[in-house]
Design an enzyme around this catalytic site. Structure first.
Site, PDB file in Angstrom:
ATOM      1  N   ASP A  45       0.876  -1.692   0.329  1.00 49.57           N
ATOM      2  CA  ASP A  45      -0.133  -0.049  -0.075  1.00 49.57           C
ATOM      3  C   ASP A  45       0.691   1.571   0.281  1.00 49.57           C
ATOM      4  OD1 ASP A  45      -2.000   2.107   0.725  1.00 49.57           O
ATOM      5  OD2 ASP A  45      -3.562  -0.121   1.063  1.00 49.57           O
ATOM      6  N   HIS A  61      -2.827   3.138  -4.756  1.00 52.15           N
ATOM      7  CA  HIS A  61      -2.528   2.329  -3.485  1.00 52.15           C
ATOM      8  C   HIS A  61      -1.137   2.110  -3.805  1.00 52.15           C
ATOM      9  CE1 HIS A  61      -5.543   3.318  -0.620  1.00 52.15           C
ATOM     10  NE2 HIS A  61      -6.413   2.618  -1.880  1.00 52.15           N
ATOM     11  N   GLU A  86     -10.392   2.214  -5.218  1.00 52.18           N
ATOM     12  CA  GLU A  86     -10.415   3.468  -4.727  1.00 52.18           C
ATOM     13  C   GLU A  86      -8.439   4.053  -6.196  1.00 52.18           C
ATOM     14  OE1 GLU A  86     -10.661   4.091  -0.280  1.00 52.18           O
ATOM     15  OE2 GLU A  86      -9.049   2.868  -0.598  1.00 52.18           O
TER      16      GLU A  86
HETATM   17  C1  ACM Z   1     -10.946  -0.773   1.166  1.00 53.05           C
HETATM   18  O1  ACM Z   1     -11.108  -0.439   2.050  1.00 53.05           O
HETATM   19  N1  ACM Z   1     -10.171   0.522   0.219  1.00 53.05           N
HETATM   20  C2  ACM Z   1     -10.195  -2.384   0.256  1.00 53.05           C
END
Ligand code: ACM
Length: 324
Positions: free
Chosen positions: A43, A119, A179
């Site tokens: 991440d 991420h 995201e």
């Molecule tokens: C997440 O909580 N972005 C999978």
């Protein structure tokens, strides 16, 4: 009927947990008959698995200093108190083999996640040539791989090759897909890249998993992890094999008691966990609870947040054999 997938997830990127901590965590899991440990290995704040082909992922990407005020990546978080200037850590491939074997001996499969294409800040600090530059004036940070660059596709495939060399055939590999702002990559760009990665691992005998955004964008052939509670009906209607970890019931990093967090923050009490109605559909593979570690900085906190809600989850959905 007891769910086939009885999972817990640990984010080892925001805060790193030593192998000994994960072994202790698996002991607790095994006692409650959990059978999947999903490790969020990559991440923005840190890359946590050794790569022999891309050594800078850990020599650079596994360590961080407290960043200046205003940097989105680590803005509001304390660094572990035993470090003064530098925080981090990673699993060597040898350590990961040991963890895989430790889990297997206890009926727990380790499920690795490499979060693509977003991420990715830690990877992009290590290999800046892979980064998508945000368009001028765009306030989003450098957190996304430039998916149309052939070097990026090669990077992703080679990282996944190493994961497949390390983990036994048949292990599901989580490819992320959550995201990513459409100001940076359109839904179609995300779809094409994620589909390529899903096909890459699944054609080699490793089922692919993605977060639900990829399914919403049209990726097919994978297992889906449903995290956005408000999307549950829509995603289940797609008929893809789905693991349920909605953030309404199974985000165990959320406070477990009223009054310990700001009033606006969602609280997930043991009763919230118990109240979940598990849809009885053949393509629902099971349940998982997620522990994101922005605010879980120590092993003690990890255990305190995971259990006892994990015990309630187990007792409600499989140990009690209530057949819900
Ligand atoms: C997440 O909580 N972005 C999978």
């Amino acid at each position: 009927m007891q769910p086939a997938w009885r999972g817990l997830h640990v984010d080892v990127s925001r805060h790193f947990f030593e192998p000994a901590v994960l072994r202790q965590f698996m002991d607790e899991m095994a006692a409650l008959r959990f059978n999947r440990l999903h490790l969020h290995l990559t991440d923005g704040p840190g890359w946590r698995l050794e790569s022999l082909r891309y050594p800078r992922l850990t020599s650079v990407g596994a360590w961080r200093k407290k960043l200046p005020e205003g940097d989105w990546n680590w803005r509001d978080h304390e660094i572990g108190s035993h470090f003064t200037t530098c925080y981090g850590g990673y699993y060597t491939q040898e350590e990961m083999r040991g963890l895989i074997a430790y889990g297997a001996a206890r009926g727990i499969m380790l499920v690795p996640e490499v979060d693509l294409p977003g991420h990715a800040y830690a990877a992009l600090v290590a290999y800046p040539e892979l980064a998508l530059e945000p368009p001028p004036g765009c306030k989003l940070g450098r957190d996304v791989l430039a998916v149309e660059n052939p070097r990026v596709r090669r990077f992703a495939r080679e990282v996944l090759d190493e994961i497949m060399e390390l983990f036994p055939p048949g292990t599901p590999i989580h490819l992320g897909g959550d995201e990513v702002d459409t100001q940076l990559l359109t839904r179609e760009q995300q779809r094409v890249f994620m589909q390529e990665m899903v096909d890459y691992v699944s054609s080699r005998g490793y089922p692919a998993i993605t977060w639900d955004e990829a399914a919403e964008n049209g990726v097919r052939g994978q297992w889906v992890m449903l995290w956005r509670a408000e999307k549950m009906e829509e995603i289940l209607a797609l008929g893809l094999p789905t693991i349920l970890c909605p953030n309404s019931h199974f985000y165990f990093d959320y406070p477990q008691r009223v009054g310990v967090a700001p009033a606006w923050q969602r609280v997930i009490t043991p009763e919230t966990v118990r109240s979940f109605r598990l849809p009885q559909a053949a393509h629902v593979l099971g349940l998982q609870a997620n522990l994101w570690s922005e605010d879980i900085k120590t092993p003690a906190r990890l255990f305190e947040m995971a259990f006892p809600r994990a015990r309630v989850m187990a007792e409600t959905f499989w140990l009690g054999a209530q057949g819900r």
